[in-house]
Design an enzyme around this catalytic site. Sequence first.
Site, PDB file in Angstrom:
ATOM      1  N   GLU A 172       0.980  -1.192  -0.046  1.00  0.00           N
ATOM      2  CA  GLU A 172      -0.055  -0.159  -0.041  1.00  0.00           C
ATOM      3  C   GLU A 172       0.807   1.413  -0.127  1.00  0.00           C
ATOM      4  O   GLU A 172       0.654   2.098   0.784  1.00  0.00           O
ATOM      5  CB  GLU A 172      -0.915  -0.067   1.037  1.00  0.00           C
ATOM      6  CG  GLU A 172      -1.907  -1.209   1.155  1.00  0.00           C
ATOM      7  CD  GLU A 172      -2.643  -1.491   2.353  1.00  0.00           C
ATOM      8  OE1 GLU A 172      -2.629  -0.612   3.361  1.00  0.00           O
ATOM      9  OE2 GLU A 172      -3.458  -2.520   2.642  1.00  0.00           O
ATOM     10  N   ASN A 215       2.017  -5.092  -3.201  1.00  0.00           N
ATOM     11  CA  ASN A 215       0.592  -5.567  -2.874  1.00  0.00           C
ATOM     12  C   ASN A 215      -0.362  -4.350  -2.618  1.00  0.00           C
ATOM     13  O   ASN A 215       0.232  -3.380  -1.789  1.00  0.00           O
ATOM     14  CB  ASN A 215       0.609  -6.496  -1.521  1.00  0.00           C
ATOM     15  CG  ASN A 215      -0.870  -7.053  -1.256  1.00  0.00           C
ATOM     16  OD1 ASN A 215      -1.323  -7.611  -2.056  1.00  0.00           O
ATOM     17  ND2 ASN A 215      -0.921  -6.811   0.135  1.00  0.00           N
ATOM     18  N   HIS A 251     -10.376  -6.494  -1.896  1.00  0.00           N
ATOM     19  CA  HIS A 251     -11.609  -6.307  -0.762  1.00  0.00           C
ATOM     20  C   HIS A 251     -12.351  -5.660  -1.627  1.00  0.00           C
ATOM     21  O   HIS A 251     -12.628  -4.425  -1.863  1.00  0.00           O
ATOM     22  CB  HIS A 251     -10.787  -5.583   0.378  1.00  0.00           C
ATOM     23  CG  HIS A 251     -10.039  -6.108   1.122  1.00  0.00           C
ATOM     24  ND1 HIS A 251     -10.275  -6.934   2.147  1.00  0.00           N
ATOM     25  CD2 HIS A 251      -8.613  -5.852   1.204  1.00  0.00           C
ATOM     26  CE1 HIS A 251      -9.117  -7.438   2.500  1.00  0.00           C
ATOM     27  NE2 HIS A 251      -8.216  -6.720   2.093  1.00  0.00           N
ATOM     28  N   GLU A 280      -6.245 -10.903  -0.576  1.00  0.00           N
ATOM     29  CA  GLU A 280      -6.955 -10.553   0.577  1.00  0.00           C
ATOM     30  C   GLU A 280      -8.406 -10.489   0.123  1.00  0.00           C
ATOM     31  O   GLU A 280      -9.265  -9.720   0.731  1.00  0.00           O
ATOM     32  CB  GLU A 280      -6.799  -9.197   1.124  1.00  0.00           C
ATOM     33  CG  GLU A 280      -5.050  -9.322   1.467  1.00  0.00           C
ATOM     34  CD  GLU A 280      -4.678  -7.986   2.205  1.00  0.00           C
ATOM     35  OE1 GLU A 280      -5.322  -7.160   2.830  1.00  0.00           O
ATOM     36  OE2 GLU A 280      -3.489  -7.589   2.347  1.00  0.00           O
ATOM     37  N   ASP A 282     -12.335 -10.567  -0.127  1.00  0.00           N
ATOM     38  CA  ASP A 282     -13.585 -10.680   0.590  1.00  0.00           C
ATOM     39  C   ASP A 282     -14.729  -9.627   0.106  1.00  0.00           C
ATOM     40  O   ASP A 282     -14.288  -8.846  -0.947  1.00  0.00           O
ATOM     41  CB  ASP A 282     -13.510 -10.614   2.234  1.00  0.00           C
ATOM     42  CG  ASP A 282     -12.855  -9.038   2.631  1.00  0.00           C
ATOM     43  OD1 ASP A 282     -12.476  -8.306   1.806  1.00  0.00           O
ATOM     44  OD2 ASP A 282     -12.335  -9.029   3.794  1.00  0.00           O
TER      45      ASP A 282
END
Length: 367
Positions: A172, A215, A251, A280, A282
């Site tokens: 990030e 990432n 996400h 990651e 979801d």
Amino acid sequence: MKPARLIMTLFTAVTLSVPLASTASAAPETDGHHHTLRWAAPKGFHIGSAVAGGGHHEEQPYPDPFTSDRPYRRVLAAEFSSVSPENQMKWEYIHPERNRYNFGTADAIVRFAKQNRQVVRGHTLLWHSQNPEWLEQGKFTADELRAILREHIKTVVGRYAGRIQQWDVANEIFTDSGALRTTENIWIRELGPGIVADAFRWAHQADPKAKLFFNDYNVESVNAKSDAYYALIKDLRAAGVPVHGFSAQGHLSLDYGFPDDLERNLKRFASLGLETAMTEVDVRMTLPASGVPTEAQLRQQADYYQRMLTACLNVRTCRSFTIWGFTDKYSWVPVFFQGQGAATVMWNDYTRKPAYHALRSTLAGRR
Ligand code: 9MR
């Protein structure tokens, strides 16, 4: 091995060699390896989960999931071929004081992975968040900070050398508008952007086999942020910096449309010669007043999961797809987004949602 244990092992081996077809439908949901995500996955494709612990879990009214919840561990072992420490390798956990490391839980996760024939994604080495106070508040000179980062990377990456498949070296580092986080990120602020290349070089020296990644979230689409990564990685690779991968966290939220250009975006990174991954995943949603998602929400969620997985499967270099926890019981979402939740593929009791079945049938369709 104790005699009783040996007998159990033999017994298990014998019972497992008996054909299961006739009893399969009666098996409980987590029983029988042929019912799992990892079994359904094509050869060489890793289906992963975050390993719950640390971070928001510490504020919740339950003990540490990974170390205390046995049913949780059983599902984690049975379903996944890759694991990512959710918090346990972040600076504040693994390096709580300047001259002290705390490897306990990280070691336990790496051991668990080995026992269960899983690979590990290391997360993370250079980030603006979850850094210990001694680091963020310390009055270090630039030379000291550089030495601190170098020593951390050599120590942590070196400790797990050969046992980590992919490292999120830098996490990030850009804002959504594609600007480097020059104020929030202590390393970039104090040492300049060149430190990012050094982090990759040091990680590569400490573990030449690990694949080293950038990432981030909100980089599923072609947009200002993913463009910034594309340009940076192209430059770094031209300069010979050991960057091997680019990953989108995934996400997503049902409140926003699906990023239709995910596959195209991953492909442009693949054509830079990079590995790609979803790390990651979801899919959260705004819950009705009842707190229970509607059938339509669950269908749409399954569709989002399935489309993210399909995009990855369609990209030659995307061989790793990780969900950020597999049960709502431990999800970060309700803690961070008021009124939202149900973001994972299993309910609190580990029963499976439509999203789980969508992932499994999509994987099975590619075997
Ligand atoms: O899931 C993690 C949660 O337990 C922590 O409290 C939180 C603190 O920032 O970090 C969560 O994981 C984040 C990950 O490390 C990086 N990408 C975003 C994830 C969700 O916030």
